[in-house]
Design an enzyme around this catalytic site. Structure first.
Site, PDB file in Angstrom:
ATOM      1  N   SER A   5     -13.988  -4.333   0.467  1.00  0.00           N
ATOM      2  CA  SER A   5     -14.915  -3.641  -0.424  1.00  0.00           C
ATOM      3  C   SER A   5     -16.365  -3.881  -0.015  1.00  0.00           C
ATOM      4  O   SER A   5     -17.193  -4.300  -0.827  1.00  0.00           O
ATOM      5  CB  SER A   5     -14.707  -4.059  -1.880  1.00  0.00           C
ATOM      6  OG  SER A   5     -15.378  -3.183  -2.763  1.00  0.00           O
ATOM      7  N   GLY A  14     -24.953   4.908  -1.920  1.00  0.00           N
ATOM      8  CA  GLY A  14     -25.832   5.976  -2.389  1.00  0.00           C
ATOM      9  C   GLY A  14     -25.319   6.653  -3.635  1.00  0.00           C
ATOM     10  O   GLY A  14     -25.442   7.863  -3.791  1.00  0.00           O
ATOM     11  N   LEU A  28     -18.733  -1.942   0.367  1.00  0.00           N
ATOM     12  CA  LEU A  28     -19.691  -1.089  -0.334  1.00  0.00           C
ATOM     13  C   LEU A  28     -19.516  -1.161  -1.848  1.00  0.00           C
ATOM     14  O   LEU A  28     -19.976  -0.273  -2.576  1.00  0.00           O
ATOM     15  CB  LEU A  28     -19.566   0.361   0.157  1.00  0.00           C
ATOM     16  CG  LEU A  28     -19.860   0.550   1.647  1.00  0.00           C
ATOM     17  CD1 LEU A  28     -19.670   2.005   2.052  1.00  0.00           C
ATOM     18  CD2 LEU A  28     -21.264   0.080   1.995  1.00  0.00           C
ATOM     19  N   ALA A  29     -18.849  -2.200  -2.314  1.00  0.00           N
ATOM     20  CA  ALA A  29     -18.694  -2.441  -3.750  1.00  0.00           C
ATOM     21  C   ALA A  29     -18.136  -1.224  -4.476  1.00  0.00           C
ATOM     22  O   ALA A  29     -18.645  -0.787  -5.504  1.00  0.00           O
ATOM     23  CB  ALA A  29     -20.028  -2.852  -4.377  1.00  0.00           C
ATOM     24  N   GLY A  30     -17.049  -0.694  -3.930  1.00  0.00           N
ATOM     25  CA  GLY A  30     -16.400   0.451  -4.566  1.00  0.00           C
ATOM     26  C   GLY A  30     -17.265   1.695  -4.596  1.00  0.00           C
ATOM     27  O   GLY A  30     -17.105   2.560  -5.463  1.00  0.00           O
ATOM     28  N   GLY A  31     -18.185   1.815  -3.646  1.00  0.00           N
ATOM     29  CA  GLY A  31     -19.050   3.001  -3.552  1.00  0.00           C
ATOM     30  C   GLY A  31     -20.422   2.820  -4.162  1.00  0.00           C
ATOM     31  O   GLY A  31     -21.303   3.664  -3.974  1.00  0.00           O
ATOM     32  N   LEU A  32     -20.652   1.727  -4.896  1.00  0.00           N
ATOM     33  CA  LEU A  32     -21.952   1.522  -5.538  1.00  0.00           C
ATOM     34  C   LEU A  32     -23.075   1.373  -4.522  1.00  0.00           C
ATOM     35  O   LEU A  32     -24.229   1.719  -4.804  1.00  0.00           O
ATOM     36  CB  LEU A  32     -21.920   0.298  -6.443  1.00  0.00           C
ATOM     37  CG  LEU A  32     -21.012   0.367  -7.676  1.00  0.00           C
ATOM     38  CD1 LEU A  32     -21.130  -0.909  -8.481  1.00  0.00           C
ATOM     39  CD2 LEU A  32     -21.364   1.570  -8.540  1.00  0.00           C
ATOM     40  N   LEU A  33     -22.747   0.860  -3.327  1.00  0.00           N
ATOM     41  CA  LEU A  33     -23.755   0.670  -2.285  1.00  0.00           C
ATOM     42  C   LEU A  33     -23.776   1.823  -1.288  1.00  0.00           C
ATOM     43  O   LEU A  33     -24.422   1.731  -0.248  1.00  0.00           O
ATOM     44  CB  LEU A  33     -23.490  -0.650  -1.548  1.00  0.00           C
ATOM     45  CG  LEU A  33     -23.634  -1.915  -2.396  1.00  0.00           C
ATOM     46  CD1 LEU A  33     -23.120  -3.131  -1.632  1.00  0.00           C
ATOM     47  CD2 LEU A  33     -25.085  -2.119  -2.815  1.00  0.00           C
ATOM     48  N   TYR A  76       0.829  -1.206   0.000  1.00  0.00           N
ATOM     49  CA  TYR A  76       0.000   0.000   0.000  1.00  0.00           C
ATOM     50  C   TYR A  76       0.865   1.259   0.000  1.00  0.00           C
ATOM     51  O   TYR A  76       1.888   1.326   0.693  1.00  0.00           O
ATOM     52  CB  TYR A  76      -0.925   0.035   1.210  1.00  0.00           C
ATOM     53  CG  TYR A  76      -2.037  -0.985   1.198  1.00  0.00           C
ATOM     54  CD1 TYR A  76      -2.345  -1.721   0.059  1.00  0.00           C
ATOM     55  CD2 TYR A  76      -2.805  -1.216   2.338  1.00  0.00           C
ATOM     56  CE1 TYR A  76      -3.377  -2.647   0.061  1.00  0.00           C
ATOM     57  CE2 TYR A  76      -3.835  -2.143   2.347  1.00  0.00           C
ATOM     58  CZ  TYR A  76      -4.116  -2.860   1.208  1.00  0.00           C
ATOM     59  OH  TYR A  76      -5.130  -3.785   1.223  1.00  0.00           O
TER      60      TYR A  76
END
Length: 322
Positions: A211, A220, A213-218, A53
């Site tokens: 992940s 909002g 939130l699925a890369g932000g898809l979940l 990282y």
């Protein structure tokens, strides 16, 4: 804060794991330190990182940020369950990657130097190495455990049969083996329910979803787009592909009065095999948002509705056989 044993081990970790992937390159060192201080204050004792990282700031940079934080004292290191990973290449030299005994031992020593600590609580294989035998991998880990440099070992991105092979090989050597597995797991990505989760439960391996939130898809994403926030081209393609489901999901969240991001993490916390979802904030605001999921209880009807929106899998072979 609620706590849970990590798999079959006696190690107690918070129900949320602080992922540090953004620290040192997307999040400044000072802001990263502030988030970690806040995490400890809120009872989050489980921090996850990896030797690779750092991205734009250079591989190893994130571990260095943790090191300067630990160096401030105040029992920061003693209070933290520290997890890092080995596998990815740190240089172009052929033996500075994968899971040879040489790389495992030398990469561990380099991580200890960067993080200014004497031990790693959970040392994880960042990916599976199909060319190195488990006997060699466990030989290296046994050495590190005997030296007190590593206390527990975990995996990431491993298939169920690889988890089984790893722990069967460890058992033959009278070694503890894997106590955790980091898997890609969220409402949109549920493949691990087929075999990884059943294998993990059988072997006493705790699941740490990355992940969530699925890369932000979940989180909002449609509401944010309506407010003028733009996503990258790849994300936009995924949004269009999933738009009908995401519209229903965000409407469901409005109905129950909860933020989509909170619902996504809370759903994982309701899954029996899950020890702690890994949240990877860039900002203090995002970290504070992640904490809200701990207070959100989803009832059976709400969990059922989410399963209707994002169907999961039965454990194999029941998913596909009589």
């Amino acid at each position: 804060m609620e706590y849970k044993h990590l798999g079959r081990s006696g190690l107690t970790v918070s129900r949320l794991c602080l992922g540090t992937m953004n620290f040192g390159w997307q999040t400044t060192e000072d802001d990263s330190h502030a988030i970690m201080d806040r995490a400890l204050a809120e009872g989050v004792n489980f921090f996850d990182t990896a030797n690779v990282y750092g991205r734009d700031a250079g591989k190893g940079r994130t571990e260095e940020v943790l090191g300067t934080w630990f160096a401030q004292g105040g029992q920061r290191r003693e209070k933290t369950v520290l997890a890092t990973k080995v596998y990815g290449n740190m240089t172009d030299w052929p033996n500075d990657t994968f899971l040879s005994a040489r790389n495992i031992v030398r990469a561990c020593e380099a991580s200890l130097r960067r993080m200014q600590t004497d031990w790693i609580d959970l040392y994880q294989f960042h990916h599976v190495d199909l060319r190195t035998p488990w006997e060699e991998i466990w030989q290296a880990c046994e050495t590190l455990v005997a030296q007190g440099k590593v206390l527990y070992v975990g995996s990431s991105n491993h298939a169920a049969w690889q988890i089984a092979a790893a722990n069967e090989a460890a058992s033959r050597r009278h070694f503890q083996g894997l106590v955790s597995e980091q898997s890609h797991y969220n409402l949109l990505t549920r493949h691990v329910e087929l075999e990884v989760l059943p294998a993990a439960q059988h072997y006493g391996v705790g699941i740490l979803p990355w992940s969530p939130l699925a890369g932000g898809l979940l989180a909002g994403v449609l509401e944010k787009a309506a407010e003028g926030r733009r996503s990258d081209e790849r994300t936009q393609r995924r949004i269009e592909k999933l738009r009908p489901k995401l519209e229903q999901y965000e409407e469901f969240c409005r109905e129950i009065g909860a933020a989509p991001a909170d619902v996504g993490v809370a759903w994982l916390l309701h899954q029996r095999a899950v020890t702690a979802p890994i949240i990877g904030p860039r900002t203090m605001e995002q970290f504070e948002g992640g904490l809200r999921a701990l207070d959100l209880t989803l009832d059976e009807a709400q969990l059922g509705r989410l399963d209707e929106l994002f169907p999961g899998y039965k454990a194999a072979p029941m998913e596909y056989a009589w």
